[in-house]
Design a protein around this motif. Sequence first.
Motif, PDB file in Angstrom:
ATOM      1  N   ALA A  87      14.178  76.957  33.517  1.00 27.86           N
ATOM      2  CA  ALA A  87      14.414  78.221  34.223  1.00 27.86           C
ATOM      3  C   ALA A  87      13.252  79.152  33.926  1.00 27.86           C
ATOM      4  N   LEU A  88      13.388  80.373  34.439  1.00 27.62           N
ATOM      5  CA  LEU A  88      12.389  81.410  34.203  1.00 27.62           C
ATOM      6  C   LEU A  88      12.930  82.356  33.130  1.00 27.62           C
ATOM      7  N   TYR A  89      12.146  82.627  32.122  1.00 25.39           N
ATOM      8  CA  TYR A  89      12.589  83.441  30.996  1.00 25.39           C
ATOM      9  C   TYR A  89      11.764  84.727  30.926  1.00 25.39           C
ATOM     10  N   PHE A  90      12.489  85.836  30.724  1.00 22.92           N
ATOM     11  CA  PHE A  90      11.847  87.140  30.667  1.00 22.92           C
ATOM     12  C   PHE A  90      12.179  87.833  29.356  1.00 22.92           C
ATOM     13  N   CYS A  91      11.143  88.356  28.724  1.00 27.93           N
ATOM     14  CA  CYS A  91      11.289  89.225  27.578  1.00 27.93           C
ATOM     15  C   CYS A  91      11.244  90.670  28.080  1.00 27.93           C
ATOM     16  N   GLY A 101      19.585 105.600  27.825  1.00 28.55           N
ATOM     17  CA  GLY A 101      19.805 104.578  28.845  1.00 28.55           C
ATOM     18  C   GLY A 101      18.583 104.258  29.650  1.00 28.55           C
ATOM     19  N   GLY A 102      17.430 104.261  29.033  1.00 31.20           N
ATOM     20  CA  GLY A 102      16.188 104.036  29.755  1.00 31.20           C
ATOM     21  C   GLY A 102      16.099 102.643  30.343  1.00 31.20           C
ATOM     22  N   LYS A 103      15.158 102.494  31.246  1.00 27.23           N
ATOM     23  CA  LYS A 103      14.979 101.239  31.956  1.00 27.23           C
ATOM     24  C   LYS A 103      14.506 100.138  31.015  1.00 27.23           C
ATOM     25  N   LEU A 104      14.696  98.897  31.447  1.00 27.12           N
ATOM     26  CA  LEU A 104      14.084  97.753  30.792  1.00 27.12           C
ATOM     27  C   LEU A 104      12.693  97.558  31.371  1.00 27.12           C
ATOM     28  N   ILE A 105      11.749  97.276  30.491  1.00 24.14           N
ATOM     29  CA  ILE A 105      10.389  96.968  30.910  1.00 24.14           C
ATOM     30  C   ILE A 105      10.177  95.491  30.619  1.00 24.14           C
ATOM     31  N   PHE A 106       9.854  94.728  31.665  1.00 29.58           N
ATOM     32  CA  PHE A 106       9.817  93.277  31.554  1.00 29.58           C
ATOM     33  C   PHE A 106       8.398  92.740  31.345  1.00 29.58           C
ATOM     34  N   GLY A 107       8.342  91.600  30.667  1.00 29.40           N
ATOM     35  CA  GLY A 107       7.128  90.806  30.656  1.00 29.40           C
ATOM     36  C   GLY A 107       6.998  90.069  31.978  1.00 29.40           C
ATOM     37  N   GLN A 108       5.920  89.310  32.110  1.00 29.09           N
ATOM     38  CA  GLN A 108       5.636  88.672  33.385  1.00 29.09           C
ATOM     39  C   GLN A 108       6.407  87.391  33.610  1.00 29.09           C
ATOM     40  N   GLY A 109       7.150  86.958  32.601  1.00 33.61           N
ATOM     41  CA  GLY A 109       7.973  85.776  32.772  1.00 33.61           C
ATOM     42  C   GLY A 109       7.269  84.493  32.357  1.00 33.61           C
ATOM     43  N   THR A 110       8.054  83.559  31.847  1.00 36.91           N
ATOM     44  CA  THR A 110       7.555  82.234  31.451  1.00 36.91           C
ATOM     45  C   THR A 110       8.439  81.184  32.085  1.00 36.91           C
ATOM     46  N   GLU A 111       7.839  80.265  32.808  1.00 37.16           N
ATOM     47  CA  GLU A 111       8.577  79.170  33.423  1.00 37.16           C
ATOM     48  C   GLU A 111       8.724  78.061  32.398  1.00 37.16           C
ATOM     49  N   LEU A 112       9.979  77.752  32.039  1.00 38.59           N
ATOM     50  CA  LEU A 112      10.250  76.670  31.091  1.00 38.59           C
ATOM     51  C   LEU A 112      10.657  75.428  31.858  1.00 38.59           C
ATOM     52  N   SER A 113       9.983  74.336  31.578  1.00 40.79           N
ATOM     53  CA  SER A 113      10.304  73.063  32.202  1.00 40.79           C
ATOM     54  C   SER A 113      10.622  72.059  31.113  1.00 40.79           C
ATOM     55  N   VAL A 114      11.847  71.528  31.140  1.00 40.56           N
ATOM     56  CA  VAL A 114      12.276  70.534  30.174  1.00 40.56           C
ATOM     57  C   VAL A 114      12.429  69.200  30.896  1.00 40.56           C
ATOM     58  N   LYS A 115      11.653  68.220  30.460  1.00 38.38           N
ATOM     59  CA  LYS A 115      11.664  66.910  31.108  1.00 38.38           C
ATOM     60  C   LYS A 115      12.512  65.925  30.315  1.00 38.38           C
ATOM     61  N   PRO A 116      13.216  65.010  31.023  1.00 39.78           N
ATOM     62  CA  PRO A 116      14.060  64.030  30.325  1.00 39.78           C
ATOM     63  C   PRO A 116      13.221  63.070  29.496  1.00 39.78           C
TER      64      PRO A 116
END
Lengths: 116, 115
Positions: A87-91, A101-116
Amino acid sequence: AQSVAQPEDQVNVAEGNPLTVKCTYSVSGNPYLFWYVQYPNRGLQFLLKYITGDNLVKGSYGFEAEFNKSQTSFHLKKPSALVSDSALYFCAVRDIGYNQGGKLIFGQGTELSVKP
Amino acid sequence: EAGVTQFPSHSVIEKGQTVTLRCDPISGHDNLYWYRRVMGKEIKFLLHFVKESKQDESGMPNNRFLAERTGGTYSTLKVQPAELEDSGVYFCASSHLNGRGSPLHFGNGTRLTVT
């Protein structure tokens, strides 16, 4: 200004191996850090958060994250990866806002690929 | 409890047309946020409501975007007129009004395509 960075666009792991998705942060004051996951065609799902206390926080689906103040990092980890973890993971860091209650500031995301 | 609901899930419109996105937050959540993700790029903040008031609209790209939250319940985000660069996925999120430690709960998003 608050910010987070995810240095890896993609992480590839074999099923059963440990996984790490990296995140570093830059904040003024105490950091409020979060990890979210996005599966295809779905919204972001909350995994875990660090506010204070133990540096190792545990979250959903067997994930955990380690807060390291000296390295300003908050890496996401899992001892044994599953194909379904792909999936795509965001910090994210919580900004200081009205009534905390301020906004969340996101990183650019990391695509995790798990292969069998 | 019901989660954050967004409607429609997909929208395809032509450049120059108007589109209105709707978000129903989790009941009792006073904080409501709009974000968007343009393909391949990070999730960008648009604005933040506390009840019916706009608390932070620093992320709104221009005056073609108008957000409302009448009565402090559901919110709408109108794009008028739409441009090609407005294409992306628009997410809504809500949270309790009780501190920075409360996580945001996200909807599934509205995928907007402007042709």
